[in-house]
Design an enzyme around this catalytic site. Structure first.
Site, PDB file in Angstrom:
ATOM      1  CE  LYS A  82      40.536  39.158  36.391  1.00 56.92           C
ATOM      2  NZ  LYS A  82      39.906  39.281  37.723  1.00 56.92           N
ATOM      3  CB  SER A 157      36.773  41.173  37.076  1.00 63.18           C
ATOM      4  OG  SER A 157      37.751  40.832  38.045  1.00 63.18           O
ATOM      5  CB  SER A 181      36.908  39.473  40.747  1.00 65.19           C
ATOM      6  OG  SER A 181      36.337  40.733  40.511  1.00 65.19           O
TER       7      SER A 181
END
Length: 473
Positions: A82, A157, A181
């Protein structure tokens, strides 16, 4: 049964095949990079393609395999990282235009743990601005799409991570979780994950120039999203390698002592002030029946008040954000994320001053209550969200949208606030989309959470297989 393409194989299968010389790391990575380049144009899950570097690294691992054997249990397995975590020489944007010049001087410990185990990074995945939405879109990289349905959110997220892994762009995707997330995107796409508890995985970005707030340190954790539970377990065993940069990490073996059998599981359907959708009730009852079939003794229980814990935790975090992050959000954030933070603050008024300190002190009371429950029931089956998948931009559609997506996520926030491990799996579908449930465990017993998730998965199927089957018809 037709042989599955290489990019559909689990990390466990790939690692075994590479170790046995039945395939090579180069073949595994090349096939997965080709898949990424075939589907990512629409999905926009990966926002930095590292495929060429990855193939070169795979050749190097193949060359060393004959001399030294596998470098680790993930030898040759393609993974994604990420964009809010440091990877040496890459930009740590956190989904923010103003952060594109932040170039990582070194790998974050979590990234190093995966690559030390033999994993090969093929790309970096999308996140919303400041990683602070339950859907994944931003002005820098654009929107990530859900592989099931363009209407639906891929979650946030770590939405880029979940969309990537469920689309065959690597069997392991790194993500992180401060309020949900890892679990929101896994629930949105039918992936599986365990949010590690406090102190389980190392967290630190070499590019950082200030320390994170205390609540962020206590609530935020690094983890993985996978298609299959066994791959979460495989990755986590390497990911927990100790790193002294993280003052909270505790070097505890991943697999804890055996529990007395039959293990008692607490079970609740309580969604407090939020109405529980019938599809979520069906998913909860299906998961309960799976656990009973697997030999667990499931007991319906009343848990300490998650409505209070979740709301208190979110308001405390907003208090810390208000002091330590808001200037950056105002300066670098889009008009949309700034408006959303105004709405967050209205819906979850930040604790301030003395009250913030009092509420942070009260956190230990909530943890103590749950620790006592978990002494009797080492894992607890709970709702995750009270409703199934939400529309991709619903959380940007005013206060009602925020409450429908984030405000009802009390079962998610509470586990971060208390630092307890919690995983999700989707035992059912509704309107063609996965519906998830959550399993909470004792601290440092992610292994027990994964055992329960696996018991459900074994009886209801790997959700990604249904997605891949749909693609071929």
């Amino acid at each position: 049964m037709a042989e599955r393409p290489v990019w559909q194989l689990s990390a466990s299968e790939l690692a075994e095949q590479v170790a046995r010389r039945e395939t090579t790391a180069e073949e595994a990575v090349t096939a997965t990079v080709a898949r990424m380049r075939a589907v990512n144009g629409h999905l926009n899950a990966v926002v930095e393609d590292l495929g060429d570097e990855a193939i070169a690294q795979a050749r190097g691992l193949d060359a060393s395999l004959g001399k030294t054997g596998p470098v680790g249990p993930l030898h040759g397995v393609p993974v994604t990282i990420k964009v809010n975590v440091d990877q040496k020489g890459k930009s740590t944007t956190n989904g923010v235009k103003g952060f594109t010049e932040i170039i990582a001087p070194d790998d974050a410990p979590f990234v190093r743990n995966l690559t030390n185990a033999g994993a090969i990074v093929i790309g970096r995945t999308n996140t919303p601005e400041f990683s602070f939405r339950a859907t994944t879109t931003n002005e820098l990289h654009g929107r990530t799409f859900n592989p099931w349905n363009d209407w639906a959110s891929a979650g946030g997220s770590s939405g880029g991570a979940s969309a990537a892994v469920m689309s065959g762009i690597g069997p392991i995707a790194h993500g992180n979780d401060i309020g949900g997330s890892l679990r929101f995107p896994s629930a949105a796409t039918g992936a599986v994950t365990v949010k590690p508890g406090l102190g389980r995985t190392p967290a630190w970005n070499p590019s950082q120039n200030v320390e994170r707030g205390l609540l962020a340190q206590l609530m935020s954790v690094q983890g993985v999203i996978c298609r299959e539970v066994r791959d979460v377990r495989l990755a986590m065993r390497s990911a927990i390698a100790y790193d002294p940069h993280d003052p909270w990490q505790v070097p505890v073996p991943f697999d804890g002592p055996d529990m007395e059998q039959p293990m008692q599981v607490g079970f609740t359907k309580d969604t407090y002030q939020f109405e529980c959708h019938p599809a979520v009730l069906t998913a909860l009852e299906t998961a309960r029946d799976c656990l009973v079939d697997a030999g667990y003794e499931v007991v319906e229980v009343e848990t300490p008040d998650i409505g209070e814990i979740g709301t208190t935790g979110y308001r405390a975090l907003m208090g810390e954000v208000n002091v330590l992050m808001l200037n950056d959000i105002r300066r670098h954030g889009s008009a949309e994320i700034n408006r959303m933070f105004d709405e967050y603050f209205e819906l979850f008024p930040p604790f301030e001053g003395d009250e913030l300190l009092r509420q942070m002190a009260r956190r230990s009371h909530f943890i103590r209550q749950w620790n006592l429950l978990l002494e009797r029931y080492p894992i607890v089956l709970t709702p995750f969200l009270p409703t199934p998948t939400y529309a991709w931009n619903r959380d940007a559609e005013g206060k009602d949208g925020i409450m429908e997506v984030l405000g009802c996520g009390i079962w998610s926030f509470a586990m971060n606030y208390m630092g307890l491990p919690a995983g999700v799996v989707s035992p059912c579908m509704h309107d063609g989309m996965p519906v998830a449930v959550q399993v909470v465990g004792k601290r440092f017993r992610e292994d027990l959470v994964l055992n329960a998730l696996e018991a459900v998965e074994e009886r209801t199927g790997v959700m990604a297989r249904k997605l891949f089957e749909r693609e071929t018809h």
